[in-house]
Design a protein around this motif. Structure first.
Motif, PDB file in Angstrom:
ATOM      1  N   GLU A  44      60.235  62.004  64.051  1.00  0.00           N
ATOM      2  CA  GLU A  44      59.455  62.318  65.262  1.00  0.00           C
ATOM      3  C   GLU A  44      58.266  61.374  65.396  1.00  0.00           C
ATOM      4  O   GLU A  44      57.967  60.894  66.491  1.00  0.00           O
ATOM      5  CB  GLU A  44      58.993  63.777  65.253  1.00  0.00           C
ATOM      6  CG  GLU A  44      60.091  64.759  65.574  1.00  0.00           C
ATOM      7  CD  GLU A  44      60.837  64.441  66.872  1.00  0.00           C
ATOM      8  OE1 GLU A  44      60.195  64.226  67.920  1.00  0.00           O
ATOM      9  OE2 GLU A  44      62.087  64.384  66.820  1.00  0.00           O
ATOM     10  N   ASN A  45      57.575  61.106  64.296  1.00  0.00           N
ATOM     11  CA  ASN A  45      56.421  60.211  64.345  1.00  0.00           C
ATOM     12  C   ASN A  45      56.837  58.768  64.610  1.00  0.00           C
ATOM     13  O   ASN A  45      56.156  58.055  65.354  1.00  0.00           O
ATOM     14  CB  ASN A  45      55.587  60.343  63.078  1.00  0.00           C
ATOM     15  CG  ASN A  45      54.840  61.662  63.047  1.00  0.00           C
ATOM     16  OD1 ASN A  45      54.434  62.200  64.075  1.00  0.00           O
ATOM     17  ND2 ASN A  45      54.677  62.221  61.860  1.00  0.00           N
ATOM     18  N   VAL A  46      57.939  58.337  64.035  1.00  0.00           N
ATOM     19  CA  VAL A  46      58.447  56.991  64.321  1.00  0.00           C
ATOM     20  C   VAL A  46      58.800  56.885  65.806  1.00  0.00           C
ATOM     21  O   VAL A  46      58.469  55.896  66.466  1.00  0.00           O
ATOM     22  CB  VAL A  46      59.657  56.647  63.422  1.00  0.00           C
ATOM     23  CG1 VAL A  46      60.373  55.397  63.910  1.00  0.00           C
ATOM     24  CG2 VAL A  46      59.206  56.465  61.972  1.00  0.00           C
ATOM     25  N   LEU A  91      48.884  51.447  58.384  1.00  0.00           N
ATOM     26  CA  LEU A  91      50.004  52.231  57.878  1.00  0.00           C
ATOM     27  C   LEU A  91      49.940  53.615  58.505  1.00  0.00           C
ATOM     28  O   LEU A  91      48.907  54.286  58.418  1.00  0.00           O
ATOM     29  CB  LEU A  91      49.938  52.338  56.352  1.00  0.00           C
ATOM     30  CG  LEU A  91      50.973  53.239  55.689  1.00  0.00           C
ATOM     31  CD1 LEU A  91      52.394  52.722  55.926  1.00  0.00           C
ATOM     32  CD2 LEU A  91      50.671  53.370  54.200  1.00  0.00           C
ATOM     33  N   ALA A  92      51.026  54.033  59.125  1.00  0.00           N
ATOM     34  CA  ALA A  92      51.105  55.384  59.686  1.00  0.00           C
ATOM     35  C   ALA A  92      51.327  56.360  58.540  1.00  0.00           C
ATOM     36  O   ALA A  92      52.419  56.444  57.978  1.00  0.00           O
ATOM     37  CB  ALA A  92      52.225  55.463  60.718  1.00  0.00           C
ATOM     38  N   SER A  93      50.292  57.093  58.168  1.00  0.00           N
ATOM     39  CA  SER A  93      50.313  57.934  56.965  1.00  0.00           C
ATOM     40  C   SER A  93      51.366  59.039  57.011  1.00  0.00           C
ATOM     41  O   SER A  93      51.807  59.504  55.967  1.00  0.00           O
ATOM     42  CB  SER A  93      48.934  58.557  56.734  1.00  0.00           C
ATOM     43  OG  SER A  93      48.572  59.401  57.813  1.00  0.00           O
ATOM     44  N   ASP A  94      51.782  59.418  58.202  1.00  0.00           N
ATOM     45  CA  ASP A  94      52.764  60.493  58.355  1.00  0.00           C
ATOM     46  C   ASP A  94      54.088  59.995  58.929  1.00  0.00           C
ATOM     47  O   ASP A  94      54.895  60.774  59.431  1.00  0.00           O
ATOM     48  CB  ASP A  94      52.196  61.617  59.231  1.00  0.00           C
ATOM     49  CG  ASP A  94      51.690  61.117  60.580  1.00  0.00           C
ATOM     50  OD1 ASP A  94      51.782  59.896  60.869  1.00  0.00           O
ATOM     51  OD2 ASP A  94      51.191  61.951  61.356  1.00  0.00           O
ATOM     52  N   ALA A  95      54.304  58.687  58.844  1.00  0.00           N
ATOM     53  CA  ALA A  95      55.544  58.099  59.373  1.00  0.00           C
ATOM     54  C   ALA A  95      56.207  57.181  58.350  1.00  0.00           C
ATOM     55  O   ALA A  95      56.819  56.188  58.692  1.00  0.00           O
ATOM     56  CB  ALA A  95      55.269  57.357  60.680  1.00  0.00           C
ATOM     57  N   HIS A  96      56.027  57.505  57.083  1.00  0.00           N
ATOM     58  CA  HIS A  96      56.784  56.824  56.023  1.00  0.00           C
ATOM     59  C   HIS A  96      57.204  57.873  55.010  1.00  0.00           C
ATOM     60  O   HIS A  96      56.579  58.918  54.889  1.00  0.00           O
ATOM     61  CB  HIS A  96      55.986  55.675  55.382  1.00  0.00           C
ATOM     62  CG  HIS A  96      54.752  56.090  54.636  1.00  0.00           C
ATOM     63  ND1 HIS A  96      54.761  56.395  53.292  1.00  0.00           N
ATOM     64  CD2 HIS A  96      53.471  56.236  55.046  1.00  0.00           C
ATOM     65  CE1 HIS A  96      53.536  56.700  52.909  1.00  0.00           C
ATOM     66  NE2 HIS A  96      52.725  56.632  53.959  1.00  0.00           N
ATOM     67  N   GLY A  97      58.317  57.605  54.332  1.00  0.00           N
ATOM     68  CA  GLY A  97      58.839  58.631  53.447  1.00  0.00           C
ATOM     69  C   GLY A  97      59.627  58.109  52.269  1.00  0.00           C
ATOM     70  O   GLY A  97      59.931  56.917  52.172  1.00  0.00           O
ATOM     71  N   GLN A 133      44.547  49.908  57.007  1.00  0.00           N
ATOM     72  CA  GLN A 133      43.985  51.150  57.522  1.00  0.00           C
ATOM     73  C   GLN A 133      45.119  52.159  57.435  1.00  0.00           C
ATOM     74  O   GLN A 133      46.239  51.845  57.834  1.00  0.00           O
ATOM     75  CB  GLN A 133      43.539  50.995  58.967  1.00  0.00           C
ATOM     76  CG  GLN A 133      42.333  50.128  59.153  1.00  0.00           C
ATOM     77  CD  GLN A 133      41.885  50.104  60.607  1.00  0.00           C
ATOM     78  OE1 GLN A 133      42.598  50.544  61.503  1.00  0.00           O
ATOM     79  NE2 GLN A 133      40.711  49.570  60.834  1.00  0.00           N
ATOM     80  N   VAL A 134      44.841  53.334  56.929  1.00  0.00           N
ATOM     81  CA  VAL A 134      45.869  54.359  56.770  1.00  0.00           C
ATOM     82  C   VAL A 134      45.466  55.540  57.643  1.00  0.00           C
ATOM     83  O   VAL A 134      44.467  56.205  57.366  1.00  0.00           O
ATOM     84  CB  VAL A 134      46.027  54.778  55.296  1.00  0.00           C
ATOM     85  CG1 VAL A 134      47.119  55.824  55.150  1.00  0.00           C
ATOM     86  CG2 VAL A 134      46.344  53.549  54.428  1.00  0.00           C
ATOM     87  N   ASN A 135      46.225  55.745  58.721  1.00  0.00           N
ATOM     88  CA  ASN A 135      45.893  56.777  59.693  1.00  0.00           C
ATOM     89  C   ASN A 135      47.146  57.523  60.126  1.00  0.00           C
ATOM     90  O   ASN A 135      48.240  56.946  60.131  1.00  0.00           O
ATOM     91  CB  ASN A 135      45.258  56.152  60.942  1.00  0.00           C
ATOM     92  CG  ASN A 135      43.952  55.449  60.642  1.00  0.00           C
ATOM     93  OD1 ASN A 135      43.112  55.962  59.925  1.00  0.00           O
ATOM     94  ND2 ASN A 135      43.787  54.258  61.180  1.00  0.00           N
ATOM     95  N   PRO A 136      46.981  58.788  60.531  1.00  0.00           N
ATOM     96  CA  PRO A 136      48.131  59.509  61.072  1.00  0.00           C
ATOM     97  C   PRO A 136      48.563  58.923  62.417  1.00  0.00           C
ATOM     98  O   PRO A 136      47.774  58.276  63.119  1.00  0.00           O
ATOM     99  CB  PRO A 136      47.629  60.945  61.233  1.00  0.00           C
ATOM    100  CG  PRO A 136      46.148  60.856  61.223  1.00  0.00           C
ATOM    101  CD  PRO A 136      45.783  59.605  60.482  1.00  0.00           C
ATOM    102  N   THR A 137      49.804  59.187  62.770  1.00  0.00           N
ATOM    103  CA  THR A 137      50.377  58.656  64.003  1.00  0.00           C
ATOM    104  C   THR A 137      49.507  58.963  65.219  1.00  0.00           C
ATOM    105  O   THR A 137      49.256  58.073  66.046  1.00  0.00           O
ATOM    106  CB  THR A 137      51.796  59.236  64.205  1.00  0.00           C
ATOM    107  OG1 THR A 137      52.607  58.799  63.109  1.00  0.00           O
ATOM    108  CG2 THR A 137      52.419  58.778  65.501  1.00  0.00           C
ATOM    109  N   SER A 138      49.044  60.190  65.341  1.00  0.00           N
ATOM    110  CA  SER A 138      48.242  60.565  66.519  1.00  0.00           C
ATOM    111  C   SER A 138      46.988  59.706  66.642  1.00  0.00           C
ATOM    112  O   SER A 138      46.604  59.301  67.738  1.00  0.00           O
ATOM    113  CB  SER A 138      47.865  62.043  66.462  1.00  0.00           C
ATOM    114  OG  SER A 138      47.116  62.319  65.287  1.00  0.00           O
TER     115      SER A 138
END
Length: 176
Positions: free
Chosen positions: A29-31, A132-138, A163-168
């Motif tokens: 979803e975040n991707v 880096l999208a902190s909630d879009a890697h796994g 910079q490490v941030n959430p997608t939003s």
């Protein structure tokens, strides 16, 4: 700054395994949000596709190797083929980014401690400003760490390179 979105190894095989990638639905979803925002704003999208030998899980040309159908590339998107965890090593990625004048990258995808980590560090070393999208890697659970622990560890560690941030937050700050 000219920005590009890199979607690393989001291939069918990552979701087919007996144990699929941790929080795969949230990751996807975040991707998709990052892709949608990139398309809306004309930000180039580069899909990085891992290639493996015959008999391996991501064997080139197989269904598992294909980029996941939920995020299928469009005609204007670029697909970079790689055979190592480093999206830049022996690929055209750096040359393509430079040709387009891109100096900032947003990273998302799979696998946190391997391809995401390596590509993030290499991009930084090559002079790119990295987010880096902190909630879009796994990733997957491993002994002795859970996937969640691996992701949290890398979100902290990779702050030295990105910079490490959430997608939003990325969408709110970088696509305005």
């Amino acid at each position: 700054m000219n920005t590009a979105l890199l979607i690393i190894d989001v291939q069918n095989g990552m979701f087919l395994e007996e144990e699929p990638v941790y929080n795969g639905d949230i990751l996807m979803e975040n991707v998709k949000k990052l892709i949608s925002e990139s398309r809306t704003n004309g930000t180039p999208i580069f899909y990085i596709q891992h290639n493996e030998s015959e008999g391996e899980p991501l064997e080139t040309g197989t269904y598992a190797w294909e980029i996941h159908s939920e995020i299928a590339p469009l005609q204007n998107d670029s697909i970079i083929q790689k055979t190592t965890p480093d999206s830049f090593f022996n690929t055209e990625l750096d040359a393509e980014l430079k040709k387009r004048g891109i100096d900032q990258l947003i990273l998302a995808g799979i696998q946190t401690e391997i391809c995401i980590d390596t590509t993030c560090r290499r991009a930084y070393s090559l002079g790119y400003k990295v987010t880096l999208a902190s909630d879009a890697h796994g990733t997957w659970n491993s002994d002795p760490l859970t996937a969640e622990q691996i992701i949290q560890h890398h979100n902290r560690t990779l702050r030295f390179f990105a910079q490490v941030n959430p997608t939003s937050e990325i969408i709110a700050k970088q696509f305005v």
